[in-house]
Design an enzyme around this catalytic site. Structure first.
Site, short mmCIF file in Angstrom:
data_model
loop_
_atom_site.label_atom_id
_atom_site.label_comp_id
_atom_site.label_asym_id
_atom_site.label_seq_id
_atom_site.Cartn_x
_atom_site.Cartn_y
_atom_site.Cartn_z
N LYS A 184 77.90 9.76 26.05
CA LYS A 184 79.32 9.63 26.42
C LYS A 184 79.97 10.99 26.55
CE LYS A 184 83.67 7.38 25.31
NZ LYS A 184 84.36 6.36 24.51
N GLU A 190 71.16 15.12 19.34
CA GLU A 190 69.84 14.50 19.41
C GLU A 190 69.43 14.24 20.85
OE1 GLU A 190 71.95 12.49 15.81
OE2 GLU A 190 72.49 13.32 17.77
N GLY A 243 80.94 3.64 22.94
CA GLY A 243 79.49 3.72 23.10
C GLY A 243 78.77 2.41 22.83
N ARG A 244 79.10 1.74 21.74
CA ARG A 244 78.38 0.50 21.40
C ARG A 244 78.85 -0.68 22.22
NH1 ARG A 244 81.56 2.39 17.65
NH2 ARG A 244 83.26 1.20 16.72
N GLU A 329 78.89 -0.56 12.57
CA GLU A 329 79.62 0.63 13.02
C GLU A 329 81.05 0.26 13.37
OE1 GLU A 329 77.62 4.04 15.08
OE2 GLU A 329 78.93 3.42 16.73
N HIS A 360 57.40 -15.72 6.82
CA HIS A 360 56.33 -15.31 5.91
C HIS A 360 56.62 -13.95 5.27
CE1 HIS A 360 53.54 -18.58 7.06
NE2 HIS A 360 54.23 -18.53 8.20
N LYS A 471 75.82 14.38 10.15
CA LYS A 471 75.40 15.19 11.29
C LYS A 471 76.01 16.59 11.22
CE LYS A 471 75.36 13.27 15.35
NZ LYS A 471 75.73 12.50 16.54
#
Length: 497
Positions: A184, A190, A243-244, A329, A360, A471
């Site tokens: 964005k 990263e 962003g999300r 978030e 399981h 960060k």
């Protein structure tokens, strides 16, 4: 407001089996069909009285006005002073925002058309680089819908662990790979680290103009151009799209390219249908609102700290991870929109997996453990495979039986280790057929559910300052400008020298 929450916290409905016995209409009261999705909350402890209490809370919180402000493009993200206009990407928003989104979609389609006719050279592979919402959404779409129909081989890389990139490099040919960089702000450390490594891989693979094989997806197009991407290959999206919440924008480019534009339009149409339902349906008939009521009943009245999501369809295996970001978030906040402590629990911890594998692994705790965990099951009526019907039949029977078993339980006075307490809540979402339209509606349902929870709690679901501190400290440590505690300092010394 305190009185409204007190009414909810005081709710004490009987056991689930007693609720069914007392109300022959319970299933129809707590089931909704919309956009090819069937929602069933009858195995939760929602009652007519509980819904009325939540409707009173919604009125006290000005829910209707907050919802209209969202779709009108007002600054509902108060801490950052901006709107949240992801709805406009699928046609539900202010006229200006909808027109702007349509313009940017047309630009994206034109670039896809150019790629398809070979204007960027041979393309057989797409390497999509992003993180968080810039990666989770495209990854979910392509994994869910592209298994049989994807026209390109796609790898979505988010982790800065070099192993993730190397895995993609090993699969792809550099001269046939399109590198897509999704950020964005176009400053995400990263993503840019991975992007620079991808450029070097292109060079090492004999690509003379690596930047010419790059597409940028960003709300900061000037930064992308400054980084080296040609302006014609920059696909912007609005700063007001978080962003999300961004897979509907140009962030969805790799899915639109891999699945085809018609599928991307169907995705938007399905989401738009869910938006209209959320905007217009009465609360007791409104899927995102009923889901939020159930969420808040269990967090506020029953103290449930987690919610589990199990997809009984391999194509939805990435959905729990997608929801972890979307829900935690967005609503993992302790401060309200008034700047004061919320004073109550907010988002539960979202976790989950894929059935029948999870049966399981973790269902022992769900059935007999000391924690009560509200469970959400997702299933698809039409199979996604071409094997004999028994595979899909057994899959669905397992899904439905688990919900029944959680609710019913089974006594065993002779051997308590084999007793099941029952009265454990679950909801089920049954998708008629998993296609782009139904998946769009499903994701939009979760988005609007998050918004409904946030309004009722009085928090802002559109900022995410909690992701920044760690960060910032990592960056400062890399520059040698931060003194850590003894433990952290020792770990850095041991690992990095």
């Amino acid at each position: 407001m305190t009185a409204d929450w007190h009414a909810i916290e005081s709710l004490n409905p009987p056991r689930l089996d007693a609720l069914f016995a007392a109300d022959p209409y319970r299933l129809s009261r707590f089931s909704i069909d919309v956009a090819g999705l069937h929602f069933d909350w009858s195995k939760t402890h929602l009652t007519v009285e509980a819904v009325a209490a939540f409707e009173a809370l919604a009125k006290a919180q000005g829910f209707a006005a907050r919802r209209e402000a969202l779709f009108a493009g007002e600054a509902v993200n108060a801490t950052e002073g901006r709107a949240a206009e992801h709805g406009a990407e699928r046609g539900e928003g202010s006229p200006d925002a909808v027109a702007r989104a349509a313009q940017l979609h047309a630009r994206m389609r034109a670039l896809i058309d150019a790629i398809e006719v070979g204007a960027l050279g041979p393309v057989r592979h797409i390497l999509h680089i992003g993180i968080g919402g810039s990666a989770l959404g495209p990854d979910l779409l392509i994994d869910a819908l592209g298994r049989d129909e994807a026209r390109y081989e796609v790898a979505v890389v988010s982790n800065i662990d070099g192993c993730a990139l190397e895995e993609a490099f090993a699969r792809f040919e550099a001269d046939a790979t399109l590198v897509v960089i999704a950020s964005k702000t176009f400053t995400t450390s990263e993503t840019l680290l991975n992007a620079n490594s991808a450029l070097q891989w292109l060079r090492d693979g004999g690509v003379e103009d690596p930047h010419g094989r790059v597409i940028a997806l960003t709300a900061a197009p000037d930064r992308a151009v400054e980084w080296g991407v040609d302006e014609t290959r920059v696909l912007p999206f609005s700063e007001s799209v978080g962003g999300r919440y961004s897979l509907w924008s140009s962030i969805g480019f790799p899915a639109a390219l891999a699945l085809g534009w018609d599928a991307f339009e169907d995705l938007l149409d399905g989401a738009g249908e869910m938006d209209r339902h959320f905007r217009l349906a009465a609360a007791h008939e409104n899927a995102p609102m009923l889901a939020a009521f159930a969420d808040l009943f269990y967090t506020q009245a029953k103290g449930c700290a987690t919610r589990a999501v199990f997809a009984y369809d391999e194509r939805l295996r990435l959905l729990p991870s997608y929801l972890q970001q979307l829900e935690m978030e967005s609503n993992g906040k302790a401060v309200g929109i008034d700047g004061k402590p919320v004073g109550r629990h907010t988002a539960p911890i979202t976790w989950g997996g894929v059935g029948t594998d999870a049966q399981h692994a973790v269902f022992q705790l769900l059935h007999q453990g000391t924690h009560v965990v509200p469970v959400e099951f997702l299933a698809v009526a039409e199979p996604g495979d071409a094997l004999d019907d028994d595979h899909h039949r057994q899959l669905l029977l397992n899904c439905f039986a688990q919900g029944a078993a959680l609710m019913r339980g089974r006594a065993n006075d002779a051997d308590p280790a084999r007793a099941y307490p029952g009265d454990r809540p679950s909801a089920t979402i049954l998708i008629e057929n998993l296609d782009a339209r139904s998946l769009g509606a499903l994701i939009a349902f979760y988005e609007q559910r998050v918004f409904a929870n946030a309004v009722l709690l009085g928090i802002n679901p559109f900022d995410q300052f909690g992701v920044e501190l760690g960060k910032e400290m990592a960056k400062a440590a890399g520059a040698g400008g931060l003194d850590f505690d003894a433990s952290t300092t020792d770990l850095i010394r041991r690992a990095l020298g």
